[in-house]
Every structure is written in structure tokens, then in C-alpha cells.
Design an enzyme around this catalytic site. Structure first.
Site, PDB file in Angstrom:
ATOM      1  N   GLU A  38       0.864  -1.203   0.000  1.00 25.42           N
ATOM      2  CA  GLU A  38       0.000   0.000   0.000  1.00 25.42           C
ATOM      3  C   GLU A  38       0.898   1.251   0.000  1.00 25.42           C
ATOM      4  OE1 GLU A  38      -2.053   0.117   3.744  1.00 25.42           O
ATOM      5  OE2 GLU A  38      -3.500   1.639   3.103  1.00 25.42           O
ATOM      6  N   LYS A 109      -9.630   1.811  -2.011  1.00 21.85           N
ATOM      7  CA  LYS A 109      -9.804   1.231  -0.664  1.00 21.85           C
ATOM      8  C   LYS A 109     -11.154   1.617  -0.066  1.00 21.85           C
ATOM      9  CE  LYS A 109      -7.277   0.807   3.744  1.00 21.85           C
ATOM     10  NZ  LYS A 109      -6.014   1.168   4.421  1.00 21.85           N
ATOM     11  N   CYS A 142      -5.163  -3.244   2.331  1.00 25.10           N
ATOM     12  CA  CYS A 142      -4.901  -3.360   3.766  1.00 25.10           C
ATOM     13  C   CYS A 142      -6.153  -3.678   4.590  1.00 25.10           C
ATOM     14  CB  CYS A 142      -4.167  -2.124   4.263  1.00 25.10           C
ATOM     15  SG  CYS A 142      -3.212  -2.495   5.748  1.00 25.10           S
ATOM     16  N   VAL A 169      -0.450  -3.206  10.652  1.00 23.91           N
ATOM     17  CA  VAL A 169       0.098  -2.935  11.984  1.00 23.91           C
ATOM     18  C   VAL A 169      -0.522  -3.825  13.063  1.00 23.91           C
ATOM     19  CG1 VAL A 169       0.825  -0.564  11.521  1.00 23.91           C
ATOM     20  CG2 VAL A 169      -1.515  -0.993  12.278  1.00 23.91           C
TER      21      VAL A 169
HETATM   22  C1  ACM Z   1      -4.118  -0.209   7.123  1.00 19.95           C
HETATM   23  O1  ACM Z   1      -5.231  -0.285   6.594  1.00 19.95           O
HETATM   24  N1  ACM Z   1      -3.124   0.436   6.525  1.00 19.95           N
HETATM   25  C2  ACM Z   1      -3.845  -0.871   8.402  1.00 19.95           C
END
Ligand code: ACM
Length: 262
Positions: A38, A109, A142, A169
Site C-alpha cells: 500500500e 480502498k 490493507c 500494523v
Molecule cells: C491499514 O489499513 N493500513 C492498516
């Protein structure tokens, strides 16, 4: 199909340096499809919308896009890259697919993580499926992994390989994607980053452990937590077409949609 990912530590605020590293790594890859993390050229902890504006680019005319498209044409390679996409006055945290024939497809996203909600616009593409050769691929970015619906939507649309650029994370994320892969019977390429970033009193430690998973949720390859690597694994994408958990249980057709009310 030879599937790979490039796990590395992007240098914060240095797109030129990061893009050059990516070009060098891709220049050596013997793969059909490579997934990048990402926001792979900018780093993650952007201060505010004004800072994000400086780095966002239009797809497919922006500088990162043009250079990645050129690598794909030269190397006969498809690449999925995470980048900040400008579309008019909106900015999305996007994953962009570049094919060797010059096609460019975008996924934006859907589920913004934590303070991303302050600087990005939420994605509006839904969960489209695209082709790399004859293989149907989909993209998530992500935090989309934490909800079952995005991966399920891709599977219902025929996706065989989920490409998943990430800056993870939370320490259970990699494990959850094993389940997402198994419940949908799809291959899954998770391209995570390594290293840490600090902004004011916030520090994020990215967890590496990028992985390639087969349709029963078994790991085919997992990277280290801190390593820079570009592994390539040979897969048979048609295995993702078999949705039978037992001879009498089809993972998509046996859903009781009549009962899933809430
Ligand atoms: C994330 O969506 N970068 C944890």
C-alpha cells in the site's frame, strides 16, 4: 502462473528513491504478477490532506503510473501497486493493476483505517474483478481484510487471485487472511511493508510477514518481519475454481442468504 510480492521499507517522503528501488527489483523478477505494498512510493503516515495532495497522482497519467506501466511492458509482467490516486477533488488510497498489454485497472480502498479517515476519500469502486492473461484477479487494500464481505464479493464475482497491498500494523492480520482465503477458496498475495514511521507522538511499526496463500488457507510462502525480498511462487490458478469443501458442500452455492437478514 508465477506470483510474487515485493516486501521492503519505503523511504518516507521520497517517491523517487522508492520508485527506483521498485524498478530495480521488478527488473530482476521472473514472474507473471507481482504485488507491491500500500502507498508504496510515499510512505504511510502523511500529516494531513495538504501533504497528501502533494503526492497524489492521476491514474493512469501520473508519473508513478507511467513508469510502472513501462516496466510491465518491458518485462512482460503484471504489477499491482498501492498509491494515492487523485480524481478531481477527491483522493483515494488505491491499488492499481498494470498489465503487460498496457491495461490499467483501479480499485479504491473501501475501509479506511484509523486517521486515514481524515485525509482520504472512501473508495467508490466496489469490488471489481479484472484479468491477467486468462486469470481473474481482484484487489483489496490493507484494512479491507478485516471484513468478510470484500473478499466474499470478489469470490462471488469469480476472482481466483486476491492481490492485497498493505501497510499492516495489527498483529493478527496475516492470520485472518488465511481464513479469508480458505472461506472463499482463492489464492491470496499479501504484500506488506516493513519498518516504522513516526508522526508527532504516533509511531507505527509495520509487521512484514507478507505471504502467498493457496485456496485452502495454507501458506505457500511467508516473508520475514524485517526482510526485503521478492519471492516468486508457481501456482495453478484453476485450483481456485473448485469451491467444494466436501462433495456435497459448495462454499458459495450453499450459503443461506434467506437467513442472513441483519
Ligand atoms: C491499514 O489499513 N493500513 C492498516
Amino acid at each position: 502462473m508465477r506470483l510474487g510480492f515485493y516486501q521492503f521499507e519505503p523511504k518516507f517522503h521520497d517517491p523517487e528513491h522508492n520508485l527506483a528501488r521498485i524498478e530495480t527489483a521488478l527488473g530482476r523478477a521472473r514472474a507473471d504478477l507481482v504485488v507491491l505494498p500500500e502507498l508504496c512510493t510515499t510512505g504511510y503516515l502523511l500529516r494531513d490532506r495538504a501533504e497528501l495532495e502533494r503526492y497524489a497522482e492521476e491514474v493512469p497519467s501520473g508519473p508513478t503510473c507511467r513508469r510502472l506501466a513501462a516496466v510491465c511492458a518491458r518485462r512482460n509482467l503484471a504489477v499491482v501497486a498501492g498509491l494515492a490516486e487523485r480524481a478531481g477533488s477527491r483522493i483515494f488510497n488505491s491499488a492499481v493493476l498494470f498489465t503487460p498489454e498496457g491495461r490499467v485497472n483501479t480499485y479504491r480502498k473501501s475501509h479506511l483505517f484509523l486517521d486515514e479517515k481524515d485525509i482520504f476519500d472512501p473508495g467508490d469502486t466496489g469490488f471489481p474483478v479484472f484479468e491477467v492473461g486468462s486469470v481473474k484477479v481482484g484487489m483489496l487494500v490493507c484494512f479491507d481484510y478485516i471484513f468478510p464481505e470484500p473478499a466474499r464479493s470478489l469470490a462471488l464475482a469469480g476472482c481466483q487471485v486476491v492481490c492485497h497491498p498493505a501497510n499492516l500494523v495489527l498483529d493478527y492480520a496475516q492470520w485472518m487472511t488465511l481464513t479469508r482465503s480458505a472461506e472463499n477458496r482463492v489464492f491470496w498475495v499479501l504484500a506488506n511493508r516493513t519498518g516504522t514511521e513516526t508522526l508527532g507522538d504516533r509511531t507505527l511499526a509495520f509487521t512484514g510477514l507478507s505471504q502467498i496463500v493457496e485456496p485452502r488457507g495454507r501458506l505457500l510462502y511467508r516473508a520475514g518481519m524485517d526482510s526485503e525480498e521478492l519471492p516468486v511462487i508457481d501456482i495453478e490458478p484453476e485450483r481456485a475454481l473448485d469451491k467444494l469443501a466436501t462433495p456435497r458442500n459448495h462454499l458459495l452455492d450453499d450459503r443461506r442468504t434467506d437467513l442472513y437478514r441483519l
